[in-house]
Design an enzyme around this catalytic site. Structure first.
Site, PDB file in Angstrom:
ATOM      1  N   SER A 161      -2.839   7.757  13.249  1.00  0.00           N
ATOM      2  CA  SER A 161      -2.345   7.809  14.627  1.00  0.00           C
ATOM      3  C   SER A 161      -3.512   7.965  15.607  1.00  0.00           C
ATOM      4  O   SER A 161      -4.614   8.354  15.227  1.00  0.00           O
ATOM      5  CB  SER A 161      -1.375   8.975  14.793  1.00  0.00           C
ATOM      6  OG  SER A 161      -2.088  10.198  14.739  1.00  0.00           O
ATOM      7  N   SER A 167       1.572   6.494   2.579  1.00  0.00           N
ATOM      8  CA  SER A 167       2.407   7.435   3.332  1.00  0.00           C
ATOM      9  C   SER A 167       3.590   7.921   2.506  1.00  0.00           C
ATOM     10  O   SER A 167       4.175   7.161   1.723  1.00  0.00           O
ATOM     11  CB  SER A 167       2.933   6.765   4.594  1.00  0.00           C
ATOM     12  OG  SER A 167       1.877   6.500   5.476  1.00  0.00           O
ATOM     13  N   GLN A 211       0.856  -1.189   0.000  1.00  0.00           N
ATOM     14  CA  GLN A 211       0.000   0.000   0.000  1.00  0.00           C
ATOM     15  C   GLN A 211       0.891   1.238   0.000  1.00  0.00           C
ATOM     16  O   GLN A 211       1.661   1.449   0.939  1.00  0.00           O
ATOM     17  CB  GLN A 211      -0.889   0.007   1.241  1.00  0.00           C
ATOM     18  CG  GLN A 211      -1.700   1.283   1.400  1.00  0.00           C
ATOM     19  CD  GLN A 211      -2.618   1.238   2.603  1.00  0.00           C
ATOM     20  OE1 GLN A 211      -3.701   0.685   2.568  1.00  0.00           O
ATOM     21  NE2 GLN A 211      -2.172   1.826   3.704  1.00  0.00           N
ATOM     22  N   GLY A 212       0.805   2.033  -1.064  1.00  0.00           N
ATOM     23  CA  GLY A 212       1.646   3.221  -1.162  1.00  0.00           C
ATOM     24  C   GLY A 212       0.867   4.485  -0.848  1.00  0.00           C
ATOM     25  O   GLY A 212       0.443   5.209  -1.746  1.00  0.00           O
ATOM     26  N   GLU A 266     -11.556  -1.497   6.535  1.00  0.00           N
ATOM     27  CA  GLU A 266     -10.767  -1.767   7.733  1.00  0.00           C
ATOM     28  C   GLU A 266     -11.657  -2.270   8.877  1.00  0.00           C
ATOM     29  O   GLU A 266     -11.202  -2.908   9.799  1.00  0.00           O
ATOM     30  CB  GLU A 266     -10.047  -0.491   8.153  1.00  0.00           C
ATOM     31  CG  GLU A 266      -8.972  -0.712   9.187  1.00  0.00           C
ATOM     32  CD  GLU A 266      -8.056   0.497   9.335  1.00  0.00           C
ATOM     33  OE1 GLU A 266      -8.341   1.533   8.706  1.00  0.00           O
ATOM     34  OE2 GLU A 266      -7.073   0.382  10.057  1.00  0.00           O
TER      35      GLU A 266
END
Lengths: 341, 390
Positions: free
Chosen positions: B373, B133, B130-131, B248
């Site tokens: 986060s 960040s 998964q690209g 998710e």
């Protein structure tokens, strides 16, 4: 898999909340708080509604004119009453009926259950003190027609106490009246055992935890609504990240506590293997989050939240009392450690 | 209230359980086994095992049969996740492809993409990264700057991604690329499916504080990708990403509970061994964590109920992430307090190897950062769930 309240159960809770919002709001609670210990703390209209709408009949068997439902439904009502910081001897009445249902003789059941279910008689329940030596701090002890109490200091037995003399006990939680009891007539509950006594204490603990969840959720909801509008430094207070993050953590905490109490009620009703752990988890979590949420309610209302005129202290003071009842956070955690460490 | 699974689901559980007990080598379940391997060896074993598992029909549990899945219920998927943990099966090598990409392709992919992507994913023949960040865009995902410039039927991609799980073992990467020059924030982004085995793509491992290199960085230097390998509409990649991330949610919390509860028991055993189980502060610490773990279990059952009833949890998923990640981290902080001044030793004086437990303790520092986060999750909860002003 179905771990949630059914529509009927949600409606039961909504009916209690609607009644309180329309007929017994925080202004009415204030009247009871400010009337002080000389007043019996049980407004007639609210108590009549409790009988008429089946709140007191919830766990009484149908053969004794009850609804024959379980602790899952009872905790729905307890949560709604907590959200309204509602006064009155509902919990003691339900618990007294539970004790008589589980440990009483046929005659005792026939004599008390229909009257308790209908709200014609007021019940009380305590695990502190003993009928022989006196009972400290009984909720609504002064107006109870029948009190379920330990027989003696060390005996596993329970008994019914009637006609005791009551002395009001002062409390800064003005939403509930407390009294010490002495004397009166006692009769044993013949089916009582150490096991059933623990079960009854667990059921009482779950209802207190549910009241705490109701308090915590309402405290948070009111605080969020206030901070959405209240401006400081030219912007709503609720736009500050320090406020947002604290309220977000509370939302997670209250939601988890609600799950924990719902499961504990189910576990107690079904006699699940992990019922004891479930009750301890529910009470520890509900106590902790109610203390946090009601303290936050004062903090995030600013100075107004600390005044007598604002309602925040009703929630805070009731949470303080109930957080300690049937075991505070630390003692529930010790129970959890005893079971899992 | 019905906390049981259906008879068919329980039958699936026992079928899976017996297959797992027959096919997982005993040494794999020994504490510390996986930590003792180097990254390449660990990856190879896990990849082979997963192919075997897929061939036996234990992959794509909740996927439709038309895609080669099992057509199971959300309850079966929850059982599958739980049993993998119970059997100490190794973690999947294709987590992002299986959990996120596949359902997104099923939902909005072209017929060609469905055919090309889903089957190989199911058999783990193609490992997906998964690209998302970038060095300048972590939690602030919309600040990404990797560029894709149209050149005929292809995009030419330049830029860098970071914290990419499986970067050095990946075959393909689903990545967010700014395809409209000068566009800002959420606009003008496309989700491109880029072949990592081409001269324009370089992957480098990043060594983590635990010593392992589960993730790395990926550099695009005139990498080429056919325009037909855009997932969703060109320029509408933000919406594709949000759909992808919405997968998710679901039942994974039950397997997390199972794993964390086992770790709790292991940590409690260390406390007993060291005589720390009678320390009232340690008892209180452990009970606090256990309380939160039980809440995670019950919350997961509630989430599963919602999923089974077809309800979209939306932003409530942030709550699940907060609950599990903060609790997991708390658990391992308690572990450190139990060891006291010996918290950093590789082994106890009696020879008990602490390194596998330390690996978890180190790993726990990452879980409140990746996947959004804790601070981002709190902001989402406050604004989207509680309705506080931005």
């Amino acid at each position: 898999m179905f771990f949630a309240l059914t529509e009927e159960q949600q409606e039961f809770g909504a009916a209690v909340r609607d009644y309180l919002a329309e007929r017994f709001d925080l202004a009415a609670v204030r009247d009871v708080v400010e009337a002080g210990p000389g007043d019996d703390g049980n407004p007639a209209a609210l108590w009549t509604a409790a009988g008429e709408q089946g709140w007191t009949a919830v766990t009484v068997p149908e053969e004794h004119d009850g609804l024959g439902l379980g602790l899952v439904e009872a905790q729905v009502i307890a949560r709604a009453l907590g959200a309204g910081v509602a006064p009155g001897p509902w919990r003691g009445t339900v618990l007294a009926a539970d004790a008589i249902r589980l440990t009483g003789s046929d005659e005792q059941r026939a004599a008390w259950l229909p009257r308790l279910a209908a709200g014609e008689a007021v019940g009380a329940f305590t695990t502190r003190g003993s009928a022989a030596d006196g009972l400290p701090v009984v909720e609504y002890g002064a107006i109870a027609d029948v009190v379920v109490a330990p027989s003696g200091p060390d005996a596993p037995g329970l008994c019914l106490v009637t006609g005791a003399s009551a002395t009001p006990a002062g409390s800064y939680d003005g939403t509930t009246r407390l009294a010490t009891l002495a004397g009166g007539t006692t009769e044993p509950l013949p089916g009582a055992s150490a096991g059933l006594r623990r079960q009854l204490t667990d059921r009482a603990t779950v209802l207190v935890a549910a009241d705490l969840v109701g308090i915590a959720r309402e405290a948070l909801t009111r605080t969020v609504a206030y901070d959405r509008d209240r401006e400081q430094f030219g912007v709503p207070v609720g736009s500050f990240q320090a406020v947002k993050h604290a309220l977000a953590d509370l939302h997670v905490g209250v939601t988890m506590a609600a799950h924990a109490v719902l499961y504990a009620a189910h576990a107690a009703d079904t006699g699940a293997d992990d019922a004891e752990l479930a009750v301890a988890v529910a009470k520890a979590k509900a106590s902790e989050v109610a203390l946090q949420a009601t303290a936050a309610m004062i903090q995030y209302h600013g100075g107004i939240g600390y005044t007598w005129e604002h309602e925040a202290h009703f929630f805070y003071k009731r949470a303080r009392r109930l957080a300690g009842q049937y075991g505070d956070v630390a003692s529930q955690r010790e129970r959890i450690a005893a079971l899992t460490v | 209230m019905d906390l049981t699974f259906t008879a068919a689901e329980e039958e699936f559980r026992s079928e899976l359980r017996s297959w797992l007990s027959a096919h997982i080598p005993g040494e794999w379940t020994r504490p510390g086994f996986w930590e003792s391997l180097d990254d390449d060896e660990s990856f190879r074993l896990r990849r082979d095992w997963e192919r075997e598992k897929a061939d036996a029909g234990f992959a794509g549990i909740e996927w439709p049969t038309e895609y080669g899945g099992r057509g199971g219920t959300p309850g079966m998927k929850a059982i599958y996740d739980e049993e993998m943990v119970r059997a100490r099966a190794p973690r999947t090598v294709n987590p992002l492809g299986l959990a996120f990409l596949a359902p997104t392709v099923m939902a909005i992919g072209t017929d060609a993409q469905r055919k090309e992507i889903i089957g190989p994913l199911l058999r783990n023949e193609v490992i997906w990264c998964q690209g998302f960040s970038e060095p300048g865009a972590g939690s602030d995902l919309a600040a990404l700057s990797t560029k894709g410039v149209r050149d005929g039927d292809e995009f030419v991609v330049n830029g860098q991604k970071v914290w990419t799980t499986n970067a050095v073992h990946g075959d393909k990467i689903f990545t967010l690329v700014r395809t409209e020059p000068g566009s800002q924030k959420h606009r003008g982004i496309s989700m491109l499916l880029i072949d990592m085995n081409q001269p324009g793509v370089t992957a480098r491992p990043l060594k983590q504080m635990s010593g392992a290199s589960e993730f790395g960085e990926v550099f695009f230097d005139d990498a080429r990708v056919p325009v037909s390998d855009c997932l969703g509409e060109i320029g509408d990649g933000w919406r594709t990403a949000m759909l992808l991330l919405s997968f998710e949610r679901g039942a994974s919390g039950i397997s997390q509970y199972t794993e964390f509860r086992r770790q709790y028991d292991e940590i409690a055993a260390v406390a007993r061994k060291l005589g720390r189980d009678t320390d009232p502060v340690i008892r209180d610490d452990l009970a606090r964590v256990l309380t939160e773990l039980e809440c995670l279990r019950l919350h997961s059952m509630h989430v599963l109920t919602q999923v089974e009833q077809g309800r979209d949890l939306g932003f409530e998923a942030s709550m699940t992430k907060l609950q599990w990640s903060e609790t997991f981290q708390d658990l391992w902080e308690v572990y450190d307090r139990i060891l006291g001044e010996d918290a950093t030793l590789d082994a106890l004086p009696d020879g008990t190897d602490l390194r596998p437990l330390h690996a978890q303790a180190m790993w726990s520092r990452s879980v409140t950062i990746w996947g959004g986060s804790s601070q981002v999750q709190r902001t989402i909860t406050a604004e989207r769930v509680l309705g506080l002003p931005r």
